[in-house]
Scaffold this active site. Structure first.
Site, PDB file in Angstrom:
ATOM      1  N   ASP A  39       0.813  -1.228   0.000  1.00  0.00           N
ATOM      2  CA  ASP A  39       0.000   0.000   0.000  1.00  0.00           C
ATOM      3  C   ASP A  39       0.841   1.272   0.000  1.00  0.00           C
ATOM      4  OD1 ASP A  39      -2.167  -1.706   0.119  1.00  0.00           O
ATOM      5  OD2 ASP A  39      -2.249  -1.652   2.306  1.00  0.00           O
TER       6      ASP A  39
ATOM      7  N   LYS B  42       1.725   2.059  -5.170  1.00  0.00           N
ATOM      8  CA  LYS B  42       2.260   1.497  -6.418  1.00  0.00           C
ATOM      9  C   LYS B  42       1.328   1.795  -7.598  1.00  0.00           C
ATOM     10  CE  LYS B  42       2.360  -2.496  -4.328  1.00  0.00           C
ATOM     11  NZ  LYS B  42       2.101  -2.104  -2.922  1.00  0.00           N
TER      12      LYS B  42
ATOM     13  N   GLN C 206       2.013  -6.104  -3.135  1.00  0.00           N
ATOM     14  CA  GLN C 206       2.459  -6.207  -1.730  1.00  0.00           C
ATOM     15  C   GLN C 206       3.740  -5.390  -1.539  1.00  0.00           C
ATOM     16  OE1 GLN C 206       1.460  -9.573  -3.305  1.00  0.00           O
ATOM     17  NE2 GLN C 206      -0.473  -8.649  -2.815  1.00  0.00           N
TER      18      GLN C 206
ATOM     19  N   GLY D 244      -4.553  -4.376  -3.780  1.00  0.00           N
ATOM     20  CA  GLY D 244      -5.535  -3.336  -4.087  1.00  0.00           C
ATOM     21  C   GLY D 244      -4.733  -2.121  -4.495  1.00  0.00           C
ATOM     22  N   HIS D 245      -4.651  -1.854  -5.785  1.00  0.00           N
ATOM     23  CA  HIS D 245      -3.830  -0.749  -6.292  1.00  0.00           C
ATOM     24  C   HIS D 245      -4.737   0.387  -6.738  1.00  0.00           C
ATOM     25  CE1 HIS D 245      -0.199  -3.595  -7.187  1.00  0.00           C
ATOM     26  NE2 HIS D 245      -0.591  -3.615  -5.937  1.00  0.00           N
TER      27      HIS D 245
HETATM   28  P1  GDP Z   1      -0.773   0.261  -3.533  1.00  0.00           P
HETATM   29  O1  GDP Z   1      -1.362  -1.021  -3.054  1.00  0.00           O
HETATM   30  O2  GDP Z   1       0.688   0.345  -3.297  1.00  0.00           O
HETATM   31  O3  GDP Z   1      -1.137   0.599  -4.952  1.00  0.00           O
HETATM   32  O4  GDP Z   1      -1.408   1.418  -2.614  1.00  0.00           O
HETATM   33  P2  GDP Z   1      -2.961   1.547  -2.210  1.00  0.00           P
HETATM   34  O5  GDP Z   1      -3.714   2.014  -3.387  1.00  0.00           O
HETATM   35  O6  GDP Z   1      -3.440   0.321  -1.524  1.00  0.00           O
HETATM   36  O7  GDP Z   1      -2.856   2.647  -1.087  1.00  0.00           O
HETATM   37  C1  GDP Z   1      -2.336   3.910  -1.333  1.00  0.00           C
HETATM   38  C2  GDP Z   1      -3.419   4.941  -1.006  1.00  0.00           C
HETATM   39  O8  GDP Z   1      -2.833   6.217  -0.929  1.00  0.00           O
HETATM   40  C3  GDP Z   1      -4.501   5.045  -2.071  1.00  0.00           C
HETATM   41  O9  GDP Z   1      -5.707   5.406  -1.460  1.00  0.00           O
HETATM   42  C4  GDP Z   1      -3.970   6.158  -2.961  1.00  0.00           C
HETATM   43  O10 GDP Z   1      -5.035   6.831  -3.651  1.00  0.00           O
HETATM   44  C5  GDP Z   1      -3.353   7.076  -1.939  1.00  0.00           C
HETATM   45  N1  GDP Z   1      -2.173   7.845  -2.390  1.00  0.00           N
HETATM   46  C6  GDP Z   1      -1.195   7.503  -3.267  1.00  0.00           C
HETATM   47  N2  GDP Z   1      -0.237   8.453  -3.302  1.00  0.00           N
HETATM   48  C7  GDP Z   1      -0.629   9.420  -2.449  1.00  0.00           C
HETATM   49  C8  GDP Z   1      -0.047  10.664  -2.014  1.00  0.00           C
HETATM   50  O11 GDP Z   1       1.046  11.055  -2.422  1.00  0.00           O
HETATM   51  N3  GDP Z   1      -0.733  11.375  -1.076  1.00  0.00           N
HETATM   52  C9  GDP Z   1      -1.937  10.963  -0.583  1.00  0.00           C
HETATM   53  N4  GDP Z   1      -2.537  11.715   0.317  1.00  0.00           N
HETATM   54  N5  GDP Z   1      -2.506   9.807  -0.965  1.00  0.00           N
HETATM   55  C10 GDP Z   1      -1.855   9.044  -1.871  1.00  0.00           C
HETATM   56  P1  IMO Z   2      -0.905  -4.240  -2.210  1.00  0.00           P
HETATM   57  O1  IMO Z   2      -0.431  -4.810  -3.523  1.00  0.00           O
HETATM   58  C1  IMO Z   2      -0.935  -4.628   2.102  1.00  0.00           C
HETATM   59  C2  IMO Z   2      -0.979  -8.688   3.733  1.00  0.00           C
HETATM   60  C3  IMO Z   2      -2.224  -9.127   4.458  1.00  0.00           C
HETATM   61  C4  IMO Z   2      -1.606 -10.083   5.464  1.00  0.00           C
HETATM   62  C5  IMO Z   2      -0.502 -10.759   4.647  1.00  0.00           C
HETATM   63  C6  IMO Z   2      -0.908 -12.063   4.028  1.00  0.00           C
HETATM   64  O2  IMO Z   2      -2.202  -3.537  -2.299  1.00  0.00           O
HETATM   65  O3  IMO Z   2       0.181  -3.441  -1.580  1.00  0.00           O
HETATM   66  P2  IMO Z   2      -2.511 -12.790   2.031  1.00  0.00           P
HETATM   67  O4  IMO Z   2      -3.847 -12.291   1.594  1.00  0.00           O
HETATM   68  O5  IMO Z   2      -1.457 -12.600   1.013  1.00  0.00           O
HETATM   69  O6  IMO Z   2      -2.599 -14.167   2.576  1.00  0.00           O
HETATM   70  O7  IMO Z   2      -2.107 -11.865   3.290  1.00  0.00           O
HETATM   71  O8  IMO Z   2      -0.163  -9.833   3.629  1.00  0.00           O
HETATM   72  N1  IMO Z   2      -1.224  -8.195   2.356  1.00  0.00           N
HETATM   73  C7  IMO Z   2      -1.163  -6.909   2.000  1.00  0.00           C
HETATM   74  N2  IMO Z   2      -0.967  -5.804   2.770  1.00  0.00           N
HETATM   75  N3  IMO Z   2      -1.060  -4.520   0.756  1.00  0.00           N
HETATM   76  C8  IMO Z   2      -1.219  -5.617  -0.005  1.00  0.00           C
HETATM   77  O9  IMO Z   2      -1.199  -5.562  -1.345  1.00  0.00           O
HETATM   78  C9  IMO Z   2      -1.324  -6.882   0.618  1.00  0.00           C
HETATM   79  N4  IMO Z   2      -1.510  -8.144   0.187  1.00  0.00           N
HETATM   80  C10 IMO Z   2      -1.429  -8.937   1.254  1.00  0.00           C
HETATM   81  O10 IMO Z   2      -2.868  -8.046   5.087  1.00  0.00           O
HETATM   82  O11 IMO Z   2      -0.982  -9.375   6.504  1.00  0.00           O
HETATM   83 MG    MG Z   3      -2.900  -1.673  -1.804  1.00  0.00          MG
END
Ligand code: GDP
Ligand code: IMO
Ligand code: MG
Length: 421
Positions: free
Chosen positions: A14, A17, A222, A41-42
């Site tokens: 998270d 990415k 991840q 969840g991207h």
């Molecule tokens: P990922 O799994 O690495 O793609 O990240 P996620 O989407 O799960 O979580 C990142 C969260 O931060 C999302 O809600 C994005 O919309 C938000 N986000 C990404 N970059 C920024 C930033 O520079 N500032 C803020 N405030 N939010 C951001």
């Molecule tokens: P993105 O790509 C954050 C965490 C779960 C748990 C562990 C194992 O959005 O960054 P699993 O479902 O793989 O058996 O879970 O890994 N986890 C993540 N945490 N971002 C993710 O993906 C994750 N995918 C799995 O919360 O701790």
């Molecule tokens: Mg994510």
């Protein structure tokens, strides 16, 4: 011959990415996911709409780019179908979406096994997203899995039934009972949709693209600290989230790897169980969660929050050979008078820069404190215009790690990005 650049998370996922891949996509011809599955969840945002992708690469909103789901990914046809349907409402074109024949399939029973295993672990549960990731990779490594290419074979149903009967035996062992007839129906319907996509030997296709002088960006899911080998085992996911995973997850030789982009959130978050040395179980942590909207994009769970962890970051840089870092969410830190960074750990009274092997080790972070910048930075587009306090924070991390930040993201939208490279 061109190279393959890799973009991955340096923390516990998270890091942002999805947003950054979307921002970088115009520079590439091909975007490819190499591991993980719908546990990811991207999020990416533009035109005031937020999209969350689980299986489909984050380059999909650029119609002229090729998006590939590589062999290292695990696919749940039901989640894939939902994603396709949702993206379809935005007019996304899937003619350039390619799927590896060798990607493994997540069955309904894999999801239930995830649940059964987590229940059986009680207090030591992993905190899995329950998407069936662990059981699917277990069947892959155990040589029992079903792959996307198998859906076209005449004995597919028979092989599916054989695998499910093995899973039933495990359910019995765990005294786990759940009716999955509806899940199964939806799964087979979704497999029919999957059949209509371009399912290919993606390793050949990717290497052809490389020979043809095309540029490829591999999108990690991840984060490094959740890697099956180098994360805080057993509190990890089941795939190789590190740079080396791009080689096995796409069929690309190590010598073809070009740049390695490592994404770092300006602080740390973690969803699920496991060690988190800088976690803040107090009002500061709560403020980080609230200001950063730190709730899981896949499960909606509140993310655990804490200060940046330099020993962990240095470890991730070492494992991946990061050539350039990308910082996200420094805008979230604008609310704080003071910002801390963990520069070392104290384990059993001894100061160390290494992550201990024992996941139960009591780690006391040693902090360095920085003055906050206390101003909205969301509208800044030039690095030079950032507040001095933030520049000091960035410079410190760069000096400590020896790697510089090429991009600073100052908000979730595509446009809220400062590019230095
Ligand atoms: P990922 O799994 O690495 O793609 O990240 P996620 O989407 O799960 O979580 C990142 C969260 O931060 C999302 O809600 C994005 O919309 C938000 N986000 C990404 N970059 C920024 C930033 O520079 N500032 C803020 N405030 N939010 C951001
Ligand atoms: P993105 O790509 C954050 C965490 C779960 C748990 C562990 C194992 O959005 O960054 P699993 O479902 O793989 O058996 O879970 O890994 N986890 C993540 N945490 N971002 C993710 O993906 C994750 N995918 C799995 O919360 O701790
Ligand atoms: Mg994510």
């Amino acid at each position: 011959m061109n190279t393959l650049d890799v973009l991955l998370g340096l923390q516990w996922g998270d890091e942002g990415k999805g947003k950054i891949v979307d921002v970088l996509t115009p520079k590439y011809n091909v975007i490819a996911r190499f591991q993980g599955g719908p546990n990811a969840g991207h999020s990416l945002e533009f035109n005031n709409i937020k999209h969350v992708l689980h299986t489909i690469p984050s380059g999909i909103f650029h119609p002229d780019k090729i998006n590939i789901i590589g062999n290292g990914v695990v696919i749940d046809p039901v989640i894939f179908k939902k994603e396709i349907e949702e993206l379809g409402t935005y007019g996304v074109n899937f003619s350039n979406l390619l799927i590896s024949k060798k990607a493994h399939l997540i069955l309904p029973t894999h999801r239930l096994l995830d649940k059964a295993f987590e229940i059986s672990k009680g207090d030591s549960k992993i905190g899995s997203t329950l998407k069936g990731i662990g059981p699917t990779y277990s069947d892959k490594v155990g040589r029992n899995g079903l792959r996307v290419g198998d859906i076209f074979t005449p004995d597919f149903r028979e092989r599916y039934d054989t695998l499910v009967s093995r899973h039933r035996e495990i359910f019995e062992m765990f005294h786990f009972q759940e009716d999955f007839s509806e899940m199964e129906k939806a799964w087979f319907e979704s497999v029919e949709l999957l059949k209509t996509f371009k399912i290919i030997n993606s390793e050949y296709e990717i290497n052809r693209y490389l020979s043809g002088n095309n540029s490829i960006l591999a999108e990690g899911a991840q984060g490094t600290l959740l890697d099956i080998d180098f994360g805080s085992y057993p509190f990890v996911t089941s795939s190789s989230t590190i740079c080396a995973g791009a080689c096995t997850g796409l069929g690309v030789a190590p010598s073809r790897i070009g740049k390695v982009f490592g994404i770092v959130k300006a602080y740390c978050t973690r969803v699920g169980s496991g060690p988190f040395p800088t976690e803040l179980n107090d009002a500061t942590g709560e403020l980080l969660r609230k200001t950063g909207a730190e709730f899981g994009a896949t499960t909606g769970r509140p993310r655990r929050c804490g200060w940046l962890d330099l020993p962990a970051l240095k470890f991730s840089i070492m494992i991946n050979g990061v050539s350039s870092m990308i910082m996200t969410k420094p805008d979230v830190l604008s609310v704080f008078d003071e910002i801390k960074v963990c520069v070392a750990y104290k384990v059993d009274g001894e100061e160390t820069g290494e992550i201990p092997y024992n996941v139960k080790a009591q780690i006391e972070p040693v902090y360095k404190t920085f003055k906050g910048w206390k101003q909205d930075i969301g509208k800044i587009r030039n690095f030079e215009d950032l507040p001095d306090e933030l520049k000091t924070y960035i410079a410190f991390i760069e000096k400590e790690t020896g790697v510089s930040f090429g991009i600073i993201s100052v908000g979730p939208d595509r446009s809220e990005t400062i590019v230095r490279i």
